[in-house]
Design an enzyme around this catalytic site. Structure first.
Site, PDB file in Angstrom:
ATOM      1  N   ASN A   8       4.768 -79.804 -68.190  1.00 28.00           N
ATOM      2  CA  ASN A   8       5.187 -80.297 -66.939  1.00 28.00           C
ATOM      3  C   ASN A   8       6.749 -81.319 -67.465  1.00 28.00           C
ATOM      4  O   ASN A   8       7.037 -81.125 -68.608  1.00 28.00           O
ATOM      5  CB  ASN A   8       4.139 -81.555 -66.451  1.00 28.00           C
ATOM      6  CG  ASN A   8       4.262 -81.613 -65.019  1.00 28.00           C
ATOM      7  OD1 ASN A   8       5.237 -81.690 -64.415  1.00 28.00           O
ATOM      8  ND2 ASN A   8       3.111 -81.555 -64.458  1.00 28.00           N
ATOM      9  N   HIS A  25      10.743 -90.661 -90.754  1.00 31.35           N
ATOM     10  CA  HIS A  25      11.947 -90.921 -91.638  1.00 31.35           C
ATOM     11  C   HIS A  25      10.934 -91.879 -92.801  1.00 31.35           C
ATOM     12  O   HIS A  25       9.953 -92.591 -92.620  1.00 31.35           O
ATOM     13  CB  HIS A  25      12.721 -91.983 -90.712  1.00 31.35           C
ATOM     14  CG  HIS A  25      13.406 -91.113 -89.750  1.00 31.35           C
ATOM     15  ND1 HIS A  25      14.574 -90.466 -89.986  1.00 31.35           N
ATOM     16  CD2 HIS A  25      13.167 -91.194 -88.360  1.00 31.35           C
ATOM     17  CE1 HIS A  25      14.957 -89.824 -88.748  1.00 31.35           C
ATOM     18  NE2 HIS A  25      13.999 -90.328 -87.771  1.00 31.35           N
ATOM     19  N   LYS A  41      -8.285 -91.992 -80.412  1.00 29.22           N
ATOM     20  CA  LYS A  41      -9.478 -91.689 -81.300  1.00 29.22           C
ATOM     21  C   LYS A  41     -10.685 -91.071 -80.391  1.00 29.22           C
ATOM     22  O   LYS A  41     -10.548 -91.081 -79.160  1.00 29.22           O
ATOM     23  CB  LYS A  41     -10.187 -93.209 -81.384  1.00 29.22           C
ATOM     24  CG  LYS A  41      -9.415 -94.079 -82.301  1.00 29.22           C
ATOM     25  CD  LYS A  41     -10.310 -95.296 -82.585  1.00 29.22           C
ATOM     26  CE  LYS A  41      -9.334 -96.147 -83.627  1.00 29.22           C
ATOM     27  NZ  LYS A  41      -9.802 -97.448 -83.690  1.00 29.22           N
ATOM     28  N   ARG A  75     -15.904 -89.204 -77.042  1.00 29.72           N
ATOM     29  CA  ARG A  75     -17.017 -88.597 -77.057  1.00 29.72           C
ATOM     30  C   ARG A  75     -16.840 -86.948 -77.037  1.00 29.72           C
ATOM     31  O   ARG A  75     -15.695 -86.505 -77.221  1.00 29.72           O
ATOM     32  CB  ARG A  75     -17.577 -88.748 -75.570  1.00 29.72           C
ATOM     33  CG  ARG A  75     -16.869 -88.276 -74.514  1.00 29.72           C
ATOM     34  CD  ARG A  75     -17.652 -88.638 -73.132  1.00 29.72           C
ATOM     35  NE  ARG A  75     -16.725 -88.011 -71.885  1.00 29.72           N
ATOM     36  CZ  ARG A  75     -17.098 -86.976 -71.598  1.00 29.72           C
ATOM     37  NH1 ARG A  75     -17.672 -85.921 -72.090  1.00 29.72           N
ATOM     38  NH2 ARG A  75     -16.176 -86.354 -70.231  1.00 29.72           N
TER      39      ARG A  75
END
Length: 195
Positions: free
Chosen positions: A84, A114, A179, A182
């Site tokens: 998009n 960097h 993270k 589920r």
């Protein structure tokens, strides 16, 4: 060894002052500029530019302007790829997208990084670690994927996430840092919108 060879081997390299890399980036930016200036109805013109720009494409893909990248030739997209508006891919390293990848607006994929120490950073040195996105992946709005990350197959990345570590197959992952919250299950086929 050239700076480009160092870049492709994931070594520290000089991206700011190397004339060959500067020329390659200008070429890619010119193609992005041309792509971004086309009328939305000129789908054939858009596809032709992206085929020149990207290292590998398959049959069906769609990228909505504006789009920007560094080199283009390090980007490989799978079948049924969609990106998009406002997608940015800094492709000093390889960026590979599998089949059926959907990218929401304002997302970035950054292979460039960097050094932490300012001495080497101020010399213009950087590194580029590859990014890999598997098949059947949906990346929500405003997601940023950092150098060296692999996102597995059948994954949903929630909007606004900053992905700094690998994400395993068949999972929903969100947050900063991103993270897994589920697994994707058969119940997801019965629901429309669930957290």
């Amino acid at each position: 060894m050239t700076e480009k060879e160092k870049m492709l081997k994931q070594m520290l390299y000089d991206a700011n002052y190397d004339s060959d890399l500067l020329k390659e980036r200008i070429k890619a930016k010119d193609l992005c500029y041309d792509f971004n200036k086309l009328r939305p109805s000129d789908e054939e013109g858009q596809r032709n530019i992206l085929k020149k720009l990207f290292g590998k494409t398959k049959g069906t893909f769609c990228v909505l302007a504006p789009f920007w990248c560094d080199y283009g030739y390090n980007i490989e997209i799978g079948e049924n790829f969609f990106a998009n508006h406002n997608t940015v891919i800094l492709d000093g390293g390889k960026v590979t997208f599998g089949d059926n990848v959907f990218i929401a607006p304002n997302c970035g994929f950054y292979t460039a990084g960097h050094p932490i120490d300012f001495e080497r950073r101020n010399q213009g040195l950087e590194y580029a670690y590859p990014i890999t996105v598997g098949n059947n992946v949906w990346i929500g709005a405003g997601v940023h994927v950092m150098p060296g990350v692999t996102i597995g197959n059948n994954v949903v990345i929630g909007g606004g996430s900053v992905v700094v570590k690998d994400i395993p197959d068949n999972s929903v992952a969100v947050g900063n840092p991103c993270k897994v919250i589920r697994a994707i299950t058969e119940d997801d086929k019965k629901k429309c919108w669930d957290r």
